[in-house]
Design a protein around this motif. Structure first.
Motif, PDB file in Angstrom:
ATOM      1  N   VAL A 125       0.849  -1.191   0.000  1.00 43.85           N
ATOM      2  CA  VAL A 125       0.000   0.000   0.000  1.00 43.85           C
ATOM      3  C   VAL A 125       0.889   1.246   0.000  1.00 43.85           C
ATOM      4  O   VAL A 125       1.764   1.392   0.855  1.00 43.85           O
ATOM      5  CB  VAL A 125      -0.933   0.034   1.228  1.00 43.85           C
ATOM      6  CG1 VAL A 125      -1.865   1.243   1.138  1.00 43.85           C
ATOM      7  CG2 VAL A 125      -1.742  -1.251   1.319  1.00 43.85           C
ATOM      8  N   SER A 126       0.646   2.132  -0.936  1.00 41.87           N
ATOM      9  CA  SER A 126       1.380   3.392  -1.011  1.00 41.87           C
ATOM     10  C   SER A 126       0.639   4.481  -0.258  1.00 41.87           C
ATOM     11  O   SER A 126      -0.585   4.603  -0.357  1.00 41.87           O
ATOM     12  CB  SER A 126       1.560   3.823  -2.473  1.00 41.87           C
ATOM     13  OG  SER A 126       2.134   5.117  -2.552  1.00 41.87           O
ATOM     14  N   LEU A 150       0.626   2.653  -8.618  1.00 38.36           N
ATOM     15  CA  LEU A 150      -0.657   1.950  -8.716  1.00 38.36           C
ATOM     16  C   LEU A 150      -0.943   1.580 -10.170  1.00 38.36           C
ATOM     17  O   LEU A 150      -1.359   0.457 -10.460  1.00 38.36           O
ATOM     18  CB  LEU A 150      -1.776   2.826  -8.161  1.00 38.36           C
ATOM     19  CG  LEU A 150      -3.159   2.175  -8.077  1.00 38.36           C
ATOM     20  CD1 LEU A 150      -3.174   1.078  -7.018  1.00 38.36           C
ATOM     21  CD2 LEU A 150      -4.231   3.223  -7.749  1.00 38.36           C
ATOM     22  N   SER A 151      -0.700   2.513 -11.072  1.00 42.93           N
ATOM     23  CA  SER A 151      -0.931   2.255 -12.493  1.00 42.93           C
ATOM     24  C   SER A 151      -0.006   1.172 -13.031  1.00 42.93           C
ATOM     25  O   SER A 151      -0.393   0.379 -13.896  1.00 42.93           O
ATOM     26  CB  SER A 151      -0.739   3.542 -13.300  1.00 42.93           C
ATOM     27  OG  SER A 151      -1.719   4.505 -12.962  1.00 42.93           O
ATOM     28  N   ALA A 152       1.220   1.135 -12.489  1.00 43.18           N
ATOM     29  CA  ALA A 152       2.202   0.161 -12.952  1.00 43.18           C
ATOM     30  C   ALA A 152       2.009  -1.212 -12.325  1.00 43.18           C
ATOM     31  O   ALA A 152       2.626  -2.187 -12.760  1.00 43.18           O
ATOM     32  CB  ALA A 152       3.618   0.659 -12.658  1.00 43.18           C
ATOM     33  N   GLY A 153       1.164  -1.291 -11.299  1.00 45.38           N
ATOM     34  CA  GLY A 153       0.917  -2.560 -10.636  1.00 45.38           C
ATOM     35  C   GLY A 153       1.961  -2.924  -9.600  1.00 45.38           C
ATOM     36  O   GLY A 153       1.980  -4.055  -9.106  1.00 45.38           O
ATOM     37  N   SER A 154       2.815  -1.956  -9.231  1.00 40.74           N
ATOM     38  CA  SER A 154       3.842  -2.244  -8.232  1.00 40.74           C
ATOM     39  C   SER A 154       3.339  -2.056  -6.804  1.00 40.74           C
ATOM     40  O   SER A 154       4.033  -2.399  -5.840  1.00 40.74           O
ATOM     41  CB  SER A 154       5.086  -1.381  -8.471  1.00 40.74           C
ATOM     42  OG  SER A 154       4.759  -0.007  -8.496  1.00 40.74           O
ATOM     43  N   VAL A 155       2.151  -1.487  -6.639  1.00 39.51           N
ATOM     44  CA  VAL A 155       1.467  -1.466  -5.350  1.00 39.51           C
ATOM     45  C   VAL A 155       0.028  -1.918  -5.579  1.00 39.51           C
ATOM     46  O   VAL A 155      -0.494  -1.820  -6.690  1.00 39.51           O
ATOM     47  CB  VAL A 155       1.487  -0.070  -4.682  1.00 39.51           C
ATOM     48  CG1 VAL A 155       2.911   0.375  -4.377  1.00 39.51           C
ATOM     49  CG2 VAL A 155       0.758   0.965  -5.524  1.00 39.51           C
ATOM     50  N   ASP A 156      -0.582  -2.420  -4.517  1.00 36.68           N
ATOM     51  CA  ASP A 156      -1.947  -2.938  -4.629  1.00 36.68           C
ATOM     52  C   ASP A 156      -3.006  -1.897  -4.320  1.00 36.68           C
ATOM     53  O   ASP A 156      -4.155  -2.012  -4.758  1.00 36.68           O
ATOM     54  CB  ASP A 156      -2.122  -4.127  -3.685  1.00 36.68           C
ATOM     55  CG  ASP A 156      -1.157  -5.254  -3.997  1.00 36.68           C
ATOM     56  OD1 ASP A 156      -1.345  -5.905  -5.036  1.00 36.68           O
ATOM     57  OD2 ASP A 156      -0.208  -5.466  -3.207  1.00 36.68           O
ATOM     58  N   ALA A 157      -2.616  -0.878  -3.534  1.00 34.43           N
ATOM     59  CA  ALA A 157      -3.579   0.151  -3.148  1.00 34.43           C
ATOM     60  C   ALA A 157      -2.837   1.443  -2.852  1.00 34.43           C
ATOM     61  O   ALA A 157      -1.619   1.453  -2.625  1.00 34.43           O
ATOM     62  CB  ALA A 157      -4.385  -0.287  -1.928  1.00 34.43           C
ATOM     63  N   LEU A 158      -3.589   2.526  -2.844  1.00 35.43           N
ATOM     64  CA  LEU A 158      -3.043   3.853  -2.595  1.00 35.43           C
ATOM     65  C   LEU A 158      -3.961   4.580  -1.619  1.00 35.43           C
ATOM     66  O   LEU A 158      -5.163   4.689  -1.857  1.00 35.43           O
ATOM     67  CB  LEU A 158      -2.957   4.635  -3.909  1.00 35.43           C
ATOM     68  CG  LEU A 158      -2.578   6.118  -3.840  1.00 35.43           C
ATOM     69  CD1 LEU A 158      -1.099   6.283  -3.528  1.00 35.43           C
ATOM     70  CD2 LEU A 158      -2.919   6.820  -5.161  1.00 35.43           C
ATOM     71  N   SER A 159      -3.405   5.054  -0.512  1.00 38.32           N
ATOM     72  CA  SER A 159      -4.174   5.855   0.441  1.00 38.32           C
ATOM     73  C   SER A 159      -3.695   7.291   0.323  1.00 38.32           C
ATOM     74  O   SER A 159      -2.549   7.595   0.667  1.00 38.32           O
ATOM     75  CB  SER A 159      -3.973   5.340   1.874  1.00 38.32           C
ATOM     76  OG  SER A 159      -4.747   6.110   2.786  1.00 38.32           O
ATOM     77  N   GLN A 160      -4.567   8.176  -0.193  1.00 40.69           N
ATOM     78  CA  GLN A 160      -4.141   9.552  -0.398  1.00 40.69           C
ATOM     79  C   GLN A 160      -5.259  10.529  -0.093  1.00 40.69           C
ATOM     80  O   GLN A 160      -6.385  10.173   0.191  1.00 40.69           O
ATOM     81  CB  GLN A 160      -3.606   9.752  -1.822  1.00 40.69           C
ATOM     82  CG  GLN A 160      -2.151   9.372  -2.001  1.00 40.69           C
ATOM     83  CD  GLN A 160      -1.214  10.147  -1.078  1.00 40.69           C
ATOM     84  OE1 GLN A 160      -1.596  11.165  -0.483  1.00 40.69           O
ATOM     85  NE2 GLN A 160       0.012   9.667  -0.942  1.00 40.69           N
TER      86      GLN A 160
END
Length: 448
Positions: A154-155, A195-205
């Motif tokens: 998660v980013s 997130l777009s690249a698929g290197s994280v599963d989720a983004l909390s912003q």
């Protein structure tokens, strides 16, 4: 954006400081004074103290009306996060700044640590339930609830309100925010790319990233921060020495902020267009947050609910070892905004967000159309499919506004109910026999 991490703040503090300087007389004769304002143009819930205020010129007009024999110049400095604003303030280079609630606490802590105390003097945009922060996943993701994040990447931006939302949400879901997920500390733009690249599963912003990514079709909501029912907000901070030496200048800024707030409330579509032009953000996204029924509410009053929220945020930052204790009561100083607003301050203090409503923004129109129910909005959209610029609906549980075509729709008998996140929609379905999740296209068909 509004958020900051201590590591980033330290880097900036150690870097050479090249700002023009805080309030200072030009030419040495004291006749010309430069006031330096740090703002974040793309943090659209600070626009009444930044982007919109600058475009309207209200601060300059207030300064010119002081009649004290001095000439004023405003140096507007645009930053991507709160960290450099805090760094420049504690170096005496910025007089007034705006940022989000968690960064405000770091601002207070750094100011005390470096013997350059700062004070929270007013509020810009806020949401009393916490709807300004959202956790999103990639479009088509199989993750449908917070529990699905266990063991995932998660980013977020450590030390931000969005990180606070992630930590609290995971804890409520029974997941250890330190051990249960792999958390990556990234700036919003970096996290969006990950997130777009698929290197994280989720983004909390935080605002406006979740809405922007959803609008662009690059993300879908997983968790609505308003489910926490904890206020989140943005505010204006000023150096204590500046406030004491130039109270009339600070009062002029706060009067100008109040004027910009009135303008936004009276002309929400025009204000969104102005902010969009200045920032490059889509006006439809700006309106999602700053519109007549947007996720954010604007007024400068320092509400007790928001001060209480700051106090609840301190333990989160302490647990992350980002700050020690922060004396919130000494940090908050609403004397200047009370004087600036005068008799209207009491009204602003007791003001409540407008009731949630669905809205359609027709193409080519200078105003939106409000509807009493999501079903009525859908009926209108169905009849004007090629003439709609944007359509917004409030979450049936939290009231958080979202794009109608990005919402999760539930049919419950004759009722059509929108939700920001799938888990909230599924929760409603489980609690109401006969209710079921339907597609947006199906919802439009039913409403027509």
């Amino acid at each position: 954006m509004k958020n900051t991490a201590v590591a980033a703040a330290v880097v900036v503090l150690l870097a050479p400081l090249t700002a023009c300087g805080g309030t200072a007389a030009a030419g040495g004769d004291g006749s010309t004074v430069t006031v330096t304002v740090g703002y974040q143009s793309k943090t659209i819930n600070t626009v009444t103290a930044g982007t919109l205020l600058r475009s309207l010129g209200y601060f300059e007009k207030q300064l010119n009306s002081l009649g004290d024999g001095r000439t004023y110049k405003v140096d507007w400095q645009d930053y991507a996060t709160g960290a450099p604003i805090t760094a420049q303030m504690t170096a005496g280079k910025i007089d007034i700044g705006s940022m989000g609630d968690f960064p405000l606490l770091i601002n207070a802590a750094r100011g005390k640590q470096l013997n350059r105390p700062t004070r929270l003097v007013s509020v810009t945009g806020y949401n009393l339930r916490g709807g300004l922060n959202t956790i999103v996943t990639a479009p088509g993701s199989k993750l449908t609830s917070l529990k699905d994040l266990k063991g995932k990447k998660v980013s977020t931006s450590i030390g931000s309100a969005a990180d606070g939302t992630l930590v609290r949400a995971l804890q409520r879901a029974g997941i250890d925010p330190d051990q249960g997920v792999e958390k990556l500390n990234q700036q919003p733009a970096v996290g969006a790319s990950a997130l777009s690249a698929g290197s994280v599963d989720a983004l909390s912003q935080f605002v406006a990233w979740p809405g922007l990514l959803a609008y662009q079709g690059k993300a879908q909501a997983l968790y609505d921060g308003a489910l926490l029912n904890l206020p989140t907000f943005h505010g204006v901070t000023a150096r204590e020495d500046f406030a004491k030496s130039e109270p009339a200048v600070l009062e002029a800024f706060l009067k100008a902020q109040a004027q910009a707030t009135d303008y936004l409330d009276a002309h929400p579509v025009t204000a969104a267009e102005k902010v969009a032009k200045a920032t490059g953000l889509p006006a439809e996204v700006v309106y999602l947050y700053n519109g007549a029924h947007g996720i954010s509410t604007f007024d400068p009053a320092v509400k007790p609910q928001l001060v209480a929220a700051l106090k609840r945020d301190v333990p989160v930052l302490k647990a992350a070892k980002l700050t020690g204790d922060v004396d919130v009561d000494s940090f908050v100083d609403d004397r200047y905004v009370k004087k600036a607003l005068g008799a209207s301050y009491g009204k602003a203090l007791s003001a409540t967000p407008p009731p949630a409503a669905s809205e359609a923004w027709p193409k080519g129109a200078g105003k939106t159309i409000a509807f009493k129910s999501p079903a009525q909005l859908l009926s209108y959209v169905s009849a004007h499919r090629d003439g709609i610029r944007a359509a917004y609906v409030p979450d049936a549980t939290t009231g958080t506004l979202w794009f109608a075509d990005k919402a999760v729709w539930v049919a419950d008998g004759d009722r059509l109910l929108p939700f920001v996140a799938p888990a909230t929609a599924h929760g409603y379905v489980l609690a109401h026999a006969g209710a079921r999740v339907i597609t947006y296209a199906d919802a439009l068909e039913r409403a027509s």
